[in-house]
Design an enzyme around this catalytic site. Structure first.
Site, PDB file in Angstrom:
ATOM      1  N   PHE A 110     -77.680 -27.406  52.566  1.00  0.00           N
ATOM      2  CA  PHE A 110     -78.682 -26.343  52.490  1.00  0.00           C
ATOM      3  C   PHE A 110     -78.111 -24.965  52.800  1.00  0.00           C
ATOM      4  O   PHE A 110     -78.843 -24.045  53.154  1.00  0.00           O
ATOM      5  CB  PHE A 110     -79.869 -26.647  53.406  1.00  0.00           C
ATOM      6  CG  PHE A 110     -80.383 -28.051  53.303  1.00  0.00           C
ATOM      7  CD1 PHE A 110     -80.784 -28.561  52.080  1.00  0.00           C
ATOM      8  CD2 PHE A 110     -80.449 -28.870  54.408  1.00  0.00           C
ATOM      9  CE1 PHE A 110     -81.246 -29.856  51.966  1.00  0.00           C
ATOM     10  CE2 PHE A 110     -80.895 -30.170  54.308  1.00  0.00           C
ATOM     11  CZ  PHE A 110     -81.304 -30.667  53.087  1.00  0.00           C
ATOM     12  N   THR A 157     -77.402 -33.909  45.348  1.00  0.00           N
ATOM     13  CA  THR A 157     -78.145 -33.399  44.193  1.00  0.00           C
ATOM     14  C   THR A 157     -77.944 -34.200  42.914  1.00  0.00           C
ATOM     15  O   THR A 157     -78.638 -33.974  41.934  1.00  0.00           O
ATOM     16  CB  THR A 157     -77.758 -31.943  43.928  1.00  0.00           C
ATOM     17  OG1 THR A 157     -76.325 -31.872  43.796  1.00  0.00           O
ATOM     18  CG2 THR A 157     -78.180 -31.044  45.080  1.00  0.00           C
ATOM     19  N   ASN A 189     -80.725 -34.296  33.915  1.00  0.00           N
ATOM     20  CA  ASN A 189     -81.177 -35.635  34.292  1.00  0.00           C
ATOM     21  C   ASN A 189     -82.561 -35.472  34.880  1.00  0.00           C
ATOM     22  O   ASN A 189     -82.734 -34.884  35.948  1.00  0.00           O
ATOM     23  CB  ASN A 189     -80.220 -36.262  35.308  1.00  0.00           C
ATOM     24  CG  ASN A 189     -80.640 -37.655  35.745  1.00  0.00           C
ATOM     25  OD1 ASN A 189     -81.795 -37.911  36.072  1.00  0.00           O
ATOM     26  ND2 ASN A 189     -79.688 -38.577  35.768  1.00  0.00           N
ATOM     27  N   GLU A 211     -82.493 -24.758  44.490  1.00  0.00           N
ATOM     28  CA  GLU A 211     -83.166 -23.864  45.433  1.00  0.00           C
ATOM     29  C   GLU A 211     -84.511 -23.341  44.959  1.00  0.00           C
ATOM     30  O   GLU A 211     -85.373 -23.026  45.781  1.00  0.00           O
ATOM     31  CB  GLU A 211     -82.235 -22.695  45.772  1.00  0.00           C
ATOM     32  CG  GLU A 211     -81.047 -23.158  46.591  1.00  0.00           C
ATOM     33  CD  GLU A 211     -79.956 -22.119  46.714  1.00  0.00           C
ATOM     34  OE1 GLU A 211     -79.942 -21.406  47.727  1.00  0.00           O
ATOM     35  OE2 GLU A 211     -79.108 -22.040  45.803  1.00  0.00           O
TER      36      GLU A 211
END
Length: 762
Positions: A242, A468, A653, A727
């Site tokens: 993050f 991710t 994806n 984000e």
């Protein structure tokens, strides 16, 4: 059929759930020792004594390292660091180099012992003497002494300072309010950890929980005085970041300890250390003013942020979205930055936009209510298709579609303009929405692709997967580019010895590494094609390369699949055990967050697919919709359902993309309703020290989250057409929830988090 876009489950998922994925702290070596840092207990001052004689005799203690005996690192030199790729630090404070204390919790010594428990016990027993000064610990108190920085990350920080006053005074309608957000901490599931292993005196391997192996390697090489090629950083799996991982100098602390004791050394930060030593999102006090004409056309936007920093030039850039969203002839975005004796603030998921959209999008809702206009209609009326400051066209923009699709799926038409019109038993029910936005970044990247004689493919790049789906999506890209099944592709990432890639931050991994992967596959196919054309035993012998296509592990003549040759046969006849290609791609306007080495073949980027920030504005957009239930007696707020619609270019994806948005929305729910780090205003230390008292959403806090994508490729960012998605999902969430609370109750809450006591203060 194309593999790109399919909702394929993560290819690394089984390793993670079975415990076979190795994270940094899980690396072990013979004769390994353990390090535990000692932290300062004052906010500001100097160390005058370190009584380590008793500690040296503690069971298992090997070394006590402090400024008195630590390895001398290269001093800070921004010009030299920039040249070495080591200027991008979490805090400008090389560890253990002097006796100055800059904030509570600062690492001031490190204990090395045979076991973790021995190191930790000794660290708590080490006696430190200080001369203490009064620290600056409160933002409101220190803002009158703040500065107005001229620049932020290479851009002008003070935009049109003072120019909004006249148009605001002349506006037919205006709102002006203060919105505040607290300190928030990243708290990824995996704590920061590093294992340092020296080979001789000049070669170092770091197993580190980092978002950028290249950056971490450059930082270590610079400060330790090593050749960059002699520092290897390995991070195949990272348990979240993050924005908090990769730029902090505890990695140097471990390397220094390992050098001092001549053994591999492991350091794992505690959850309490993650509150003081690896960054946070700084609190903000934002004043937003909007002015419109009589029919609701924005004429002016003013967004001022008060925040702080320490030991870095970074500050929370909460005005960023106010330079991008909506059409207004005049906008003013300014900052006042105070100094606090607190650990350095840093990038945290959607830095700037997360607190900034709370303020701007709450103000937009307040203006819409004043005008008695539907909040979506107000935004549509003031929509812009160009960057309102730079004047560039957006490279791709479908925000109006996000509004429309979101409103349809959410059922926005049943919303009442006036508050307090819906109830469900004892609960007041409200609907709110907000706009989401985040820049579409792209950096230089290199990828190497190898195919062996069995037809197995390996894709290699120094990129990182912070949860991710990079492993999976990279395999899908290579599968399409080569025409081989995904299960024949092995993706290797997270190693600085691989071709360089940018930091996994700024939502730019996909946009950066996939063009390079595509080009490497094209180069590999071209070499296979050349081998086949030159081979008299191939059915493709003598053919024009432009007439040859690929699919299902073979090359064939377009329009005549019978004239084909498999990759395996081509390699076998050429007596090749493998074939390899490497490509570097970069945006026209510069390298972005990384400068590639000369490992790979540079690719020529077509002008129409150029990621040229001098010609286009690259941004993603979205719309967030929340339904909340508010208990009027207790002030508790529950988000009952949420709809998020995102325009982020091509979806690589669908499954991993949806998961990223869901994660972002949950992150935003936490920011809206519960997350806040509290500090003792006497001593400056954080009193929310663990996940027991720093609250984050759990399963019962999270409602059904309905995610939709526009899915139209961005024709200018790259041949892939994908922008980042990590984000944008958090932006606008807290505003949508706060706006829904107003719709439910008629009470406007402007101070995050929206906790029950604030409901009764209004």
């Amino acid at each position: 059929m194309s593999e790109t876009g399919k909702p394929i489950s993560r290819i690394d998922g089984r390793m993670k759930v079975s415990g076979k994925a190795t994270y940094s702290a899980e690396n072990n070596f013979p004769n390994i020792a353990y390090a535990f840092p000692v932290r300062a207990t004052i906010a500001k001052g100097r160390i005058v004594s370190i009584d380590d004689a008793v500690i040296q005799k503690e069971p298992g203690v090997i070394a006590v390292i402090s400024y008195k005996n630590a390895f001398k690192l290269k001093p800070l030199d921004m010009q030299a660091q920039a040249k070495a790729g080591a200027a991008f630090l979490g805090e400008n404070l090389p560890p253990l180099q002097d006796n100055v204390v800059h904030y509570p919790g600062q690492f001031i010594a490190v204990i090395v012992a045979e076991t973790y428990e021995q190191a930790r016990t000794a660290a708590y027993k080490l006696k430190i003497g200080y001369t203490s000064e009064k620290g600056a610990v409160d933002l409101k108190t220190e803002l009158p002494n703040s500065e107005k920085p001229k620049m932020f990350m290479g851009e002008e920080a003070q935009v049109n300072d003072g120019k909004a006053a006249a148009p605001l005074a002349a506006a037919s309608h205006k709102v002006e309010h203060t919105y505040s957000t607290p300190v928030e901490h990243h708290h990824p599931m995996e704590p920061h950890a590093t294992v340092a292993v020296w080979e001789g005196t000049d070669k170092l391997t770091l197993y580190d929980a980092t978002q950028g192996v290249g950056f971490t390697g450059s930082i270590a090489a610079y400060f330790l005085g090593l050749q960059k090629e002699n520092v290897r950083v390995i991070a195949p799996f990272v348990g979240g970041g993050f924005g908090s991982k990769g730029l902090w100098l505890h990695t140097l602390l471990v390397a220094m300890a390992a050098k001092a004791v001549g053994r591999p050394v492991k350091l794992a930060l505690t959850r309490q250390m993650m509150q003081t030593n690896v960054g946070h999102r700084a609190s903000t006090i934002q004043r937003v003013a909007l002015g419109t004409d009589a029919v609701g056309q924005l004429g002016v936007v003013r967004h001022h942020t008060g925040t702080y920093n320490n030991l870095t030039q970074f500050f929370e850039p909460s005005g960023k979205q106010s330079l991008v969203l909506y059409q207004a002839p005049q906008r003013e975005v300014t900052y006042n930055v105070a100094h606090l004796d607190r650990s350095a603030p840093t990038f945290m998921r959607a830095p700037g936009e997360t607190p900034g959209t709370f303020a701007l999008e709450s103000a937009m809702d307040e203006m819409a209510y004043q005008l008695k206009v539907d909040p979506i209609e107000f935004r549509i009326k003031n929509h812009t298709t160009k960057d309102p400051v730079k004047g560039h066209d957006f490279s791709s923009e479908f925000l109006l579609d996000c509004y429309r699709i979101g409103a349809e799926h959410f059922g926005w038409s049943s919303r009442s303009m006036e508050p307090r019109q819906k109830r469900h038993g004892k609960y007041l029910v409200g609907y709110g929405m907000a706009t989401a936005t985040y820049p579409g970044g792209r950096s230089a990247a290199s990828v190497k692709v190898n195919m062996n004689a069995k037809g197995d493919v390996t894709v290699m790049t120094a990129s990182i997967d912070i949860g991710t789906g990079t492993y999976t999506v990279l395999a899908q890209t290579a599968a399409d580019a080569l025409g081989v099944p995904v299960n024949r592709i092995d993706v290797k990432i997270g190693d600085s010895s691989f071709p360089p890639a940018p930091l996994a931050g700024g939502s730019q991994t996909t946009a950066s590494i996939h063009p390079a992967a595509l080009d490497a596959c094209v180069l590999l196919r071209k070499e296979l094609t050349a081998l086949a054309i030159a081979d008299p035993n191939s059915k493709l012998n003598g053919r024009n390369p432009d007439d040859i296509d690929h699919a299902d592990g073979k090359l064939f003549v377009k329009g005549d699949n019978s004239k084909s040759d498999t990759y395996l046969n081509i390699l076998s006849r050429a007596k090749r055990s493998e074939i390899e290609a490497c490509a570097t791609t970069l945006p026209i306007s510069g390298a972005g967050l990384t400068i590639p080495s000369a490992l790979c073949t540079p690719s020529q980027t077509p002008p129409e697919q150029n990621s040229d920030v001098k010609q286009y504005a690259f941004h993603s957009f979205g719309a967030q919709f929340a339904e909340v239930w508010v208990d009027e007696d207790f002030g508790t707020i529950r988000v009952k359902r949420f709809t998020s619609v995102q325009d982020v270019g091509r979806i690589m994806n669908e499954k991993t993309a949806r998961s990223q948005v869901i994660g972002g929305v949950i992150f935003g729910i936490g920011a809206a309703l519960m997350e806040a780090t509290e500090y003792d205003k006497r001593w400056g230390n954080p009193v929310t020290r663990t996940l027991a008292d720093y609250h984050v959403p759990v399963h019962l806090d999270v409602p059904p989250i309905d995610v939709h994508f526009i899915g139209k490729p961005d024709p200018h960012i790259s041949p892939i057409g994908a922008r980042g998605i990590g984000e944008i999902g958090i932006t606008g969430v807290s505003a949508a929830i706060a706006n829904a609370v107003f719709n439910a109750t008629g009470k406007r809450l402007r101070d995050l988090p929206l906790t029950p006591e604030k409901f009764f203060d209004v």
